[in-house]
Design a protein around this motif. Structure first.
Motif, PDB file in Angstrom:
ATOM      1  N   GLU A   1      33.468  49.130  42.442  1.00 20.40           N
ATOM      2  CA  GLU A   1      33.318  47.433  41.835  1.00 20.40           C
ATOM      3  C   GLU A   1      33.905  46.626  43.210  1.00 20.40           C
TER       4      GLU A   1
ATOM      5  N   TYR B   1      46.082  48.080  51.881  1.00 17.09           N
ATOM      6  CA  TYR B   1      44.562  47.821  51.684  1.00 17.09           C
ATOM      7  C   TYR B   1      43.875  48.455  53.030  1.00 17.09           C
TER       8      TYR B   1
ATOM      9  N   GLY C   1      36.622  43.328  38.012  1.00 16.77           N
ATOM     10  CA  GLY C   1      36.273  44.565  38.706  1.00 16.77           C
ATOM     11  C   GLY C   1      36.422  45.725  37.662  1.00 16.77           C
TER      12      GLY C   1
ATOM     13  N   TYR D   1      37.697  41.726  47.106  1.00 14.50           N
ATOM     14  CA  TYR D   1      38.529  42.910  46.976  1.00 14.50           C
ATOM     15  C   TYR D   1      37.481  43.788  46.507  1.00 14.50           C
ATOM     16  N   GLY D   2      37.609  45.337  46.905  1.00 15.18           N
ATOM     17  CA  GLY D   2      36.705  46.315  46.461  1.00 15.18           C
ATOM     18  C   GLY D   2      37.158  47.573  46.456  1.00 15.18           C
ATOM     19  N   THR D   3      36.723  48.587  45.630  1.00 18.07           N
ATOM     20  CA  THR D   3      37.211  49.987  45.381  1.00 18.07           C
ATOM     21  C   THR D   3      36.288  50.912  46.032  1.00 18.07           C
TER      22      THR D   3
ATOM     23  N   GLU E   1      44.372  49.663  40.661  1.00 14.99           N
ATOM     24  CA  GLU E   1      45.163  48.469  40.349  1.00 14.99           C
ATOM     25  C   GLU E   1      44.270  47.499  40.720  1.00 14.99           C
ATOM     26  N   ILE E   2      43.534  46.866  39.842  1.00 14.21           N
ATOM     27  CA  ILE E   2      42.334  45.955  40.061  1.00 14.21           C
ATOM     28  C   ILE E   2      42.360  45.035  38.915  1.00 14.21           C
ATOM     29  N   ASP E   3      41.490  43.715  39.386  1.00 11.62           N
ATOM     30  CA  ASP E   3      41.588  42.542  38.494  1.00 11.62           C
ATOM     31  C   ASP E   3      40.553  42.695  37.251  1.00 11.62           C
TER      32      ASP E   3
ATOM     33  N   VAL F   1      38.335  37.526  44.235  1.00  6.91           N
ATOM     34  CA  VAL F   1      40.059  36.917  43.684  1.00  6.91           C
ATOM     35  C   VAL F   1      40.546  35.992  44.499  1.00  6.91           C
TER      36      VAL F   1
ATOM     37  N   ARG G   1      41.058  39.446  52.500  1.00  2.82           N
ATOM     38  CA  ARG G   1      42.404  38.739  52.764  1.00  2.82           C
ATOM     39  C   ARG G   1      43.356  39.271  53.941  1.00  2.82           C
TER      40      ARG G   1
ATOM     41  N   ARG H   1      49.761  40.570  54.510  1.00  2.24           N
ATOM     42  CA  ARG H   1      51.089  40.159  54.486  1.00  2.24           C
ATOM     43  C   ARG H   1      52.079  40.766  55.289  1.00  2.24           C
TER      44      ARG H   1
ATOM     45  N   ALA I   1      34.939  42.253  43.705  1.00  2.00           N
ATOM     46  CA  ALA I   1      35.279  40.903  42.960  1.00  2.00           C
ATOM     47  C   ALA I   1      35.801  39.986  44.121  1.00  2.00           C
TER      48      ALA I   1
ATOM     49  N   SER J   1      42.220  50.004  48.005  1.00  2.00           N
ATOM     50  CA  SER J   1      41.203  49.088  48.093  1.00  2.00           C
ATOM     51  C   SER J   1      40.992  48.536  49.459  1.00  2.00           C
TER      52      SER J   1
HETATM   53  P1  5GP Z   1      46.776  40.739  46.298  1.00  2.00           P
HETATM   54  O1  5GP Z   1      46.256  40.080  47.098  1.00  2.00           O
HETATM   55  O2  5GP Z   1      48.070  40.056  45.687  1.00  2.00           O
HETATM   56  O3  5GP Z   1      47.454  42.157  46.564  1.00  2.00           O
HETATM   57  O4  5GP Z   1      45.982  41.058  44.780  1.00  2.00           O
HETATM   58  C1  5GP Z   1      45.333  39.972  44.255  1.00  2.00           C
HETATM   59  C2  5GP Z   1      44.707  40.568  43.130  1.00  2.00           C
HETATM   60  O5  5GP Z   1      43.651  41.433  43.382  1.00  2.00           O
HETATM   61  C3  5GP Z   1      45.341  41.693  42.051  1.00  2.00           C
HETATM   62  O6  5GP Z   1      45.005  41.134  40.921  1.00  2.00           O
HETATM   63  C4  5GP Z   1      44.876  42.780  42.444  1.00  2.00           C
HETATM   64  O7  5GP Z   1      44.904  43.778  41.091  1.00  2.00           O
HETATM   65  C5  5GP Z   1      43.394  42.601  42.439  1.00  2.00           C
HETATM   66  N1  5GP Z   1      42.900  43.755  43.472  1.00  2.00           N
HETATM   67  C6  5GP Z   1      43.347  44.495  44.427  1.00  2.00           C
HETATM   68  N2  5GP Z   1      42.551  45.446  44.630  1.00  2.00           N
HETATM   69  C7  5GP Z   1      41.225  45.218  44.229  1.00  2.00           C
HETATM   70  C8  5GP Z   1      39.975  45.643  44.047  1.00  2.00           C
HETATM   71  O8  5GP Z   1      39.596  46.796  44.681  1.00  2.00           O
HETATM   72  N3  5GP Z   1      39.069  45.203  43.088  1.00  2.00           N
HETATM   73  C9  5GP Z   1      39.363  44.306  42.340  1.00  2.00           C
HETATM   74  N4  5GP Z   1      38.422  43.860  41.612  1.00  2.00           N
HETATM   75  N5  5GP Z   1      40.523  43.493  42.325  1.00  2.00           N
HETATM   76  C10 5GP Z   1      41.623  44.140  43.105  1.00  2.00           C
END
Ligand code: 5GP
Length: 214
Positions: free
Chosen positions: A79, A60, A113, A88-90, A108-110, A83, A48, A51, A81, A44
């Motif tokens: 998609e 990412y 998405g 975050y996007g695919t 692995e998305i929210d 978050v 952000r 880390r 969103a 994705s």
């Molecule tokens: P983290 O910042 O902890 O890596 O991810 C935070 C949230 O963003 C998680 O619920 C994860 O599944 C979601 N996320 C990660 N990549 C994507 C994406 O490409 N699209 C969407 N919609 N959510 C995502």
């Protein structure tokens, strides 16, 4: 109206995994990919900050807000969103390439998405990962030690909202023990490959060909 994408011969399946923050999606997906190498995790894009230990293009693609918004305009995402204050996007091209190669692609998305993907790609396999109990979810979120109290509360509230969408998914998997969750995901993925709905008419006729072995 939402444009539906049709199923095509020799294409892989799109597998979507969601679940509340802290449920262990990352751990389970990593274990699944380590054990079975016949599916590919989509990378994705996010606004952000990386880390510690995260690498550009591996966990990412880390973009600026400006670049991300520009890509939204160009319809470059399957998609996207917001978050927890970040985008975050695919990337669409990436996913299409994997599927066209005949490989299953894991997202692995929210929930926001996943619902967008469901509208565009109804043949996707939608799996929701849940914790074994509310107490365990609280324990997992707090034990990471990366969030302060206010953030923990925010994530728990968000978890409630996300779990409210459970019925919109095809499968629910409890993540109590990682190994068990991985095997359940594997069983779903293999079963989905065998579904008659995924065959084209031309392929169905092949089963009547006496010369052919499967
Ligand atoms: P983290 O910042 O902890 O890596 O991810 C935070 C949230 O963003 C998680 O619920 C994860 O599944 C979601 N996320 C990660 N990549 C994507 C994406 O490409 N699209 C969407 N919609 N959510 C995502």
């Amino acid at each position: 109206m939402v444009k539906r994408m049709s199923l095509q011969k020799n294409k892989g399946n799109l597998i979507i995994i969601s679940g509340p923050s802290g449920v262990g999606k990352g751990t389970v997906c990593r274990a699944l990919l380590e054990k079975y190498d016949d599916l590919v995790l989509s990378t994705s894009a996010t606004t952000r900050k990386a880390r510690s230990g995260e690498k550009e293009g591996r966990e990412y693609f880390f973009y600026t807000r400006e670049k991300f918004l520009e890509l939204i305009k160009k319809k470059a995402f399957l998609e996207w969103a917001k978050v927890f204050d970040n985008y975050y996007g695919t990337p669409l091209v990436y996913v299409q390439k994997i599927l066209q190669q005949g490989q299953d692609c894991l997202l692995e998305i929210d929930v926001q998405g996943a619902l967008q993907v469901k509208a565009k790609w109804p043949t996707g396999v939608f799996i929701f990962l849940v914790p074994p109990s509310h107490e365990e979810l609280v324990r997992r979120i707090t034990s990471r030690g990366t969030e302060n109290e206010a953030e923990v509360q925010k994530r728990l509230k968000q978890a409630e909202v996300e779990i409210g969408h459970l019925q919109e998914y095809d499968y629910v998997v409890v993540n109590d023990f990682v190994e068990e969750a991985v095997e359940k995901l594997r069983a779903i993925i293999v079963a989905e490959r065998c579904r008659t709905i995924r065959l084209e008419w031309s392929e169905r006729k092949l089963f009547l060909n006496k010369e052919r072995r499967f």
